[in-house]
Motif scaffolding. Structure first.
Motif, PDB file in Angstrom:
ATOM      1  N   GLY A 206      -4.538   0.431  48.317  1.00 39.12           N
ATOM      2  CA  GLY A 206      -3.199   0.429  47.578  1.00 39.12           C
ATOM      3  C   GLY A 206      -2.470   2.046  48.064  1.00 39.12           C
ATOM      4  O   GLY A 206      -3.437   2.661  48.642  1.00 39.12           O
ATOM      5  N   ARG A 207      -1.476   1.673  47.795  1.00 34.36           N
ATOM      6  CA  ARG A 207      -1.761   3.721  47.646  1.00 34.36           C
ATOM      7  C   ARG A 207      -2.097   4.565  47.461  1.00 34.36           C
ATOM      8  O   ARG A 207      -2.292   5.611  47.613  1.00 34.36           O
ATOM      9  N   GLY A 208      -2.798   3.779  46.342  1.00 40.19           N
ATOM     10  CA  GLY A 208      -3.686   4.939  45.332  1.00 40.19           C
ATOM     11  C   GLY A 208      -4.584   5.409  46.610  1.00 40.19           C
ATOM     12  O   GLY A 208      -5.659   6.147  45.721  1.00 40.19           O
ATOM     13  N   VAL A 209      -5.470   4.685  47.250  1.00 38.22           N
ATOM     14  CA  VAL A 209      -5.947   4.805  48.322  1.00 38.22           C
ATOM     15  C   VAL A 209      -5.539   6.790  49.014  1.00 38.22           C
ATOM     16  O   VAL A 209      -6.574   7.505  49.326  1.00 38.22           O
ATOM     17  N   PHE A 215      -9.756   4.787  52.758  1.00 41.32           N
ATOM     18  CA  PHE A 215     -10.304   3.666  52.682  1.00 41.32           C
ATOM     19  C   PHE A 215     -11.716   3.466  52.994  1.00 41.32           C
ATOM     20  O   PHE A 215     -12.412   2.185  52.735  1.00 41.32           O
ATOM     21  N   GLN A 216     -13.050   4.749  52.924  1.00 34.46           N
ATOM     22  CA  GLN A 216     -13.338   4.400  53.216  1.00 34.46           C
ATOM     23  C   GLN A 216     -14.963   4.322  52.009  1.00 34.46           C
ATOM     24  O   GLN A 216     -16.083   3.339  52.009  1.00 34.46           O
ATOM     25  N   PRO A 217     -14.507   4.639  50.929  1.00 41.24           N
ATOM     26  CA  PRO A 217     -15.137   3.872  49.888  1.00 41.24           C
ATOM     27  C   PRO A 217     -15.442   1.929  49.522  1.00 41.24           C
ATOM     28  O   PRO A 217     -15.858   1.431  48.982  1.00 41.24           O
ATOM     29  N   LEU A 218     -13.801   1.648  49.467  1.00 38.96           N
ATOM     30  CA  LEU A 218     -13.903   0.081  49.360  1.00 38.96           C
ATOM     31  C   LEU A 218     -14.946  -0.229  50.838  1.00 38.96           C
ATOM     32  O   LEU A 218     -15.451  -1.689  50.630  1.00 38.96           O
ATOM     33  N   ASN A 219     -14.985   0.260  51.990  1.00 39.96           N
ATOM     34  CA  ASN A 219     -15.691  -0.203  53.346  1.00 39.96           C
ATOM     35  C   ASN A 219     -17.117  -0.585  52.960  1.00 39.96           C
ATOM     36  O   ASN A 219     -17.457  -0.941  53.151  1.00 39.96           O
ATOM     37  N   ALA A 235       0.562   0.012  51.442  1.00 38.97           N
ATOM     38  CA  ALA A 235      -0.791   1.561  51.886  1.00 38.97           C
ATOM     39  C   ALA A 235      -0.457   1.070  53.310  1.00 38.97           C
ATOM     40  O   ALA A 235      -0.734   1.413  54.732  1.00 38.97           O
ATOM     41  N   CYS A 236      -0.051   0.102  54.040  1.00 39.52           N
ATOM     42  CA  CYS A 236       0.472  -0.027  55.501  1.00 39.52           C
ATOM     43  C   CYS A 236       1.268   0.698  56.032  1.00 39.52           C
ATOM     44  O   CYS A 236       1.306   1.912  56.624  1.00 39.52           O
ATOM     45  N   ASP A 237       2.231   0.776  54.765  1.00 36.53           N
ATOM     46  CA  ASP A 237       4.071   1.545  55.148  1.00 36.53           C
ATOM     47  C   ASP A 237       3.404   2.829  55.413  1.00 36.53           C
ATOM     48  O   ASP A 237       3.941   3.432  55.953  1.00 36.53           O
ATOM     49  N   ALA A 261      -8.720  -5.175  43.527  1.00 36.30           N
ATOM     50  CA  ALA A 261      -7.571  -4.658  44.056  1.00 36.30           C
ATOM     51  C   ALA A 261      -7.761  -3.411  43.500  1.00 36.30           C
ATOM     52  O   ALA A 261      -8.284  -2.854  42.029  1.00 36.30           O
ATOM     53  N   CYS A 262      -8.212  -1.909  44.411  1.00 38.92           N
ATOM     54  CA  CYS A 262      -8.016  -0.787  44.307  1.00 38.92           C
ATOM     55  C   CYS A 262      -6.673  -0.022  44.280  1.00 38.92           C
ATOM     56  O   CYS A 262      -6.757   0.319  45.514  1.00 38.92           O
ATOM     57  N   GLY A 263      -6.439   1.023  43.501  1.00 36.05           N
ATOM     58  CA  GLY A 263      -5.251   1.957  43.870  1.00 36.05           C
ATOM     59  C   GLY A 263      -4.116   0.650  44.084  1.00 36.05           C
ATOM     60  O   GLY A 263      -3.554   1.361  44.436  1.00 36.05           O
ATOM     61  N   ILE A 264      -3.668  -0.365  43.640  1.00 30.15           N
ATOM     62  CA  ILE A 264      -2.975  -0.900  43.927  1.00 30.15           C
ATOM     63  C   ILE A 264      -2.120  -1.871  43.044  1.00 30.15           C
ATOM     64  O   ILE A 264      -3.164  -1.990  41.395  1.00 30.15           O
TER      65      ILE A 264
END
Length: 319
Positions: A206-209, A215-219, A235-237, A261-264
């Motif tokens: 989410g916006r917390g990234v 997003f690299q840690p998520l990837n 995050a998209c907006d 869910a990370c930073g959501i």
């Protein structure tokens, strides 16, 4: 006993898992009757073995060049003709972009009933589907007449393949004409190597990234778990990622075995797209974040500290 037609969906030459889930749902609908399948596109017959092993007694194949890529004009004509040929009591499709588009079109054209976004089929048969953005469920049943059913991916367990079963392959000649749309090139923006809508594990940011690089840690964790990476609308907006990754009421609906869910924060619009996940893990610095209300496990902490630790531990176990 009933005759049930399943429209199998193929993407990049591969049969989608939701088509096999649709065959499992068809077994409950058929009540001991006949299950047939239809496949459109180039080399459609190559999928007959798999469809037969999962319950289809007959596979209708249409190798028409106009069906190589999905267009509403071509598929509506093809499915309508296939239904007229097979004369089923029910038609089952995946609740995918194609299924959501074509099912209501053909159902309306033929005057059939439709239940969409079904998550389970119970005795009766009774169809269960979520309503009010997943806050409640609804049960529906048809008294008579031919019905259309679309199945939400990852909700109905695929029945075990039986290698002793084979399907009769019936090539069909379909008349596709007066097309208003022709696909000349397909340019895809995807969420990663794993199909987000069918992934068993989804890691979402989410916006917390804080940035696209966030997003690299998520990837990294997704690489270890074989997971798909998604995102909230926030995050998209914020241009952290492409809208093809969006999960939520106005994005994709996912039902993985594990959703991280990370930073959501957990806005209701996002919850509508993932609250049916089997296990939900939330990582957020705010202990009062609404996402913790739906999470099975919660970690209060900075995702940039927590995710590398999780990735390292999973590597010890899985790699």
């Amino acid at each position: 006993m009933k005759k049930v037609l399943v429209l199998a969906e193929v993407r990049d030459g591969q049969l989608r898992n939701v088509s096999l889930e649709a065959l499992t749902a068809a077994q409950a609908l058929a009540e001991g009757g006949e299950i047939v399948a239809g496949v459109f596109g180039v080399d459609a017959a190559t999928h007959a073995v798999t469809l037969g092993q999962h319950g289809a007694s007959t596979v209708y194949t249409a190798n028409h060049t106009a069906l190589a890529q999905y267009t509403p004009d071509a598929y509506v004509q093809a499915l309508t003709q296939l239904i007229e040929l097979a004369s089923p009591d029910a038609v089952v499709l995946g609740h995918t972009a194609i299924g959501r588009d074509i099912a209501p079109r053909v159902a309306a054209r033929l005057g059939y009933g439709l239940v969409s976004d079904v998550t389970s089929v119970e005795a009766g048969p009774v169809f269960v589907r979520p309503i009010y953005a997943g806050k409640a469920t609804q049960t529906r049943k048809f008294v008579d007449g031919t019905t259309f059913i679309t199945i939400r991916p990852n909700n109905i367990a695929i029945s075990a393949a039986d290698s002793s079963k084979t399907a009769v392959v019936v090539p069909v000649e379909l008349e596709i004409k007066d097309l208003r749309t022709i696909v000349k090139e397909v340019v895809r923006k995807t969420s990663g190597k794993v199909d987000l809508s069918e992934a068993k594990v989804v890691i979402s940011g989410g916006r917390g990234v804080k940035s696209a690089e966030g997003f690299q840690p998520l990837n990294d964790l997704a690489e270890v778990l074989g997971a798909a990476v998604g995102a909230s609308r926030g995050a998209c907006d914020a241009d952290y990622c492409d809208y093809s990754m969006q999960i939520g009421q106005t994005g994709k609906v996912v039902t993985p075995d594990l959703y991280i869910a990370c930073g959501i924060s957990g806005a209701i619009q996002h919850l509508a797209g993932m609250s049916s996940s089997k296990v939900i893990v939330a990582i957020n610095k705010d202990p009062e974040a609404p996402i913790f209300q739906v999470a099975d496990y919660g970690i209060v902490g900075d995702l940039f500290e927590v995710l590398p630790l999780l990735t390292a531990e999973f590597k010890k176990v899985l790699v």
